[in-house]
Design a protein around this motif. Structure first.
Motif, PDB file in Angstrom:
ATOM      1  N   ASP A 131       0.712  -1.335  -0.058  1.00 32.98           N
ATOM      2  CA  ASP A 131      -0.058  -0.053   0.068  1.00 32.98           C
ATOM      3  C   ASP A 131       0.834   1.253  -0.097  1.00 32.98           C
ATOM      4  OD1 ASP A 131      -2.196  -1.621   0.028  1.00 32.98           O
ATOM      5  OD2 ASP A 131      -2.438  -1.542   2.285  1.00 32.98           O
ATOM      6  N   PHE A 132       1.972   1.179   0.608  1.00 35.89           N
ATOM      7  CA  PHE A 132       2.702   2.262   0.869  1.00 35.89           C
ATOM      8  C   PHE A 132       4.015   2.448  -0.572  1.00 35.89           C
ATOM      9  CE2 PHE A 132       4.282  -0.876   3.808  1.00 35.89           C
ATOM     10  CZ  PHE A 132       5.414  -1.291   3.391  1.00 35.89           C
TER      11      PHE A 132
ATOM     12  N   LEU B  32       7.071  -7.078   6.447  1.00 33.31           N
ATOM     13  CA  LEU B  32       7.399  -6.134   5.274  1.00 33.31           C
ATOM     14  C   LEU B  32       8.370  -4.756   5.761  1.00 33.31           C
ATOM     15  CD1 LEU B  32       3.824  -5.638   3.608  1.00 33.31           C
ATOM     16  CD2 LEU B  32       5.926  -6.459   2.635  1.00 33.31           C
ATOM     17  N   VAL B  33       9.117  -4.431   4.667  1.00 33.42           N
ATOM     18  CA  VAL B  33      10.053  -3.129   5.109  1.00 33.42           C
ATOM     19  C   VAL B  33       9.899  -2.435   3.748  1.00 33.42           C
ATOM     20  CG1 VAL B  33      11.636  -4.194   6.700  1.00 33.42           C
ATOM     21  CG2 VAL B  33      12.208  -4.505   4.251  1.00 33.42           C
ATOM     22  N   PRO B  34       9.908  -1.216   3.951  1.00 34.24           N
ATOM     23  CA  PRO B  34       9.718  -0.403   2.727  1.00 34.24           C
ATOM     24  C   PRO B  34      11.355  -0.443   2.150  1.00 34.24           C
ATOM     25  CG  PRO B  34       9.997   0.964   4.633  1.00 34.24           C
ATOM     26  CD  PRO B  34       9.705  -0.388   5.067  1.00 34.24           C
ATOM     27  N   GLU B  35      11.224   0.181   0.576  1.00 35.09           N
ATOM     28  CA  GLU B  35      12.502   0.109   0.002  1.00 35.09           C
ATOM     29  C   GLU B  35      13.749   0.628   0.586  1.00 35.09           C
ATOM     30  OE1 GLU B  35      13.407   0.001  -4.744  1.00 35.09           O
ATOM     31  OE2 GLU B  35      11.905   1.602  -4.077  1.00 35.09           O
TER      32      GLU B  35
ATOM     33  N   GLY C 104       2.472  -9.958  10.785  1.00 32.45           N
ATOM     34  CA  GLY C 104       0.949  -9.813  10.692  1.00 32.45           C
ATOM     35  C   GLY C 104       0.573  -9.404   9.552  1.00 32.45           C
ATOM     36  N   GLN C 105       1.192  -9.417   8.275  1.00 27.73           N
ATOM     37  CA  GLN C 105       0.477  -9.109   7.085  1.00 27.73           C
ATOM     38  C   GLN C 105      -0.111  -9.950   6.460  1.00 27.73           C
ATOM     39  OE1 GLN C 105       0.557  -5.541   6.492  1.00 27.73           O
ATOM     40  NE2 GLN C 105       1.476  -5.807   8.660  1.00 27.73           N
ATOM     41  N   THR C 106      -0.343 -11.312   6.720  1.00 25.43           N
ATOM     42  CA  THR C 106      -0.678 -12.678   6.183  1.00 25.43           C
ATOM     43  C   THR C 106      -2.347 -12.129   5.703  1.00 25.43           C
ATOM     44  OG1 THR C 106       0.373 -13.707   7.364  1.00 25.43           O
ATOM     45  CG2 THR C 106      -1.270 -14.864   6.187  1.00 25.43           C
TER      46      THR C 106
END
Length: 250
Positions: free
Chosen positions: A103-104, A128-131, A210-212
């Motif tokens: 989403d980001f 997740l981690v951002p780029e 917790g992104q499942t």
């Protein structure tokens, strides 16, 4: 035979090829639309079973993640989305980052192997981690013995349509193919599954667990009704055409 009768007979003979062609086209449409409707009904049953299975498992109390004796029998029906617990030490030097849109913006799953006390290895999707945080040097890594919980997931051995292939030689990963990752890392006694770690106590921390995805869209019934409706329209159109031709012949 009179001229009028001959002309009528000739017209009837010329109409029969048209009737045959239209009938074949209608039959092909009927078979095609009916097959699609049946396929969507089968998908509906599969999706309902998946939703029920996931709902039952994600809210159940965690159980120990399967060991080597159970690896051969792990399937989507028997184990995927099971709520499990793991204990061991992360091998942070063997971390891989797997590209995924988020989403980001562009993001990466952080997969780190965890070595358990019995020597086996289980990859953990820490989140997740951002780029800008892809490089492990930009964030802290968990050290020492760890206890974590999460959801058991199956290896993504096959890509989706238009998905890019993994490029282990250049460290470019696009799907969570545990077999390819363990082979590239030279890890032995590695589980054929991975675990999606739950979100930690700090919801702003990275990687963000917790992104499942556990909510699945189920529109197969509407699709099945659409295809079935088109099949009925084909039958109705063919019937109207045949009735018109036969009436014209009379």
């Amino acid at each position: 035979m009179s001229g009028a009768a001959a002309r009528k007979t000739g017209e009837q003979r010329r109409r029969w090829p048209l009737i045959v062609v239209v009938t074949l086209i209608a039959l092909a449409g009927l078979i095609g639309f009916t097959s699609l409707a049946i396929w969507q009904v089968n998908r509906l049953h599969w999706k309902v079973a998946l939703i029920e299975r996931v709902e039952a498992r994600v809210h159940a109390a965690p159980v120990p993640a399967p060991g080597p004796d159970d690896w051969a029998g792990i399937t989507a029906e028997s184990a995927e989305y099971r709520h499990v617990t793991l204990r061991g030490t992360f091998l942070n030097d063997e971390e891989v980052q797997i590209y995924t849109p988020a989403d980001f913006g562009p993001a990466y799953w952080v997969l780190t192997p965890l070595r358990r006390n019995d020597g086996t290895v289980v990859f953990v999707n820490r989140g997740l981690v951002p780029e800008n945080l892809r490089d492990p040097a930009t964030r802290s890594a968990p050290e020492g013995p760890q206890t974590l919980t999460g959801l058991l997931r199956l290896s993504e051995d096959r890509g989706w349509l238009f998905s890019r292939d993994n490029d282990p030689e250049n460290g470019q990963w696009y799907r969570r193919d545990i077999g390819s990752i363990t082979a590239a890392k030279g890890l032995e006694n590695a589980a054929p599954y991975f675990v999606d770690q739950e979100m930690g106590t700090d919801p702003r921390a990275w990687p963000r667990g917790g992104q499942t995805v556990i909510s699945f869209r189920n529109a197969h019934l509407s699709y099945a009704l659409t295809w079935a409706g088109l099949a009925l329209m084909v039958v109705a159109a063919w019937g109207l055409f045949l009735w018109t031709e036969l009436r014209r012949g009379r």
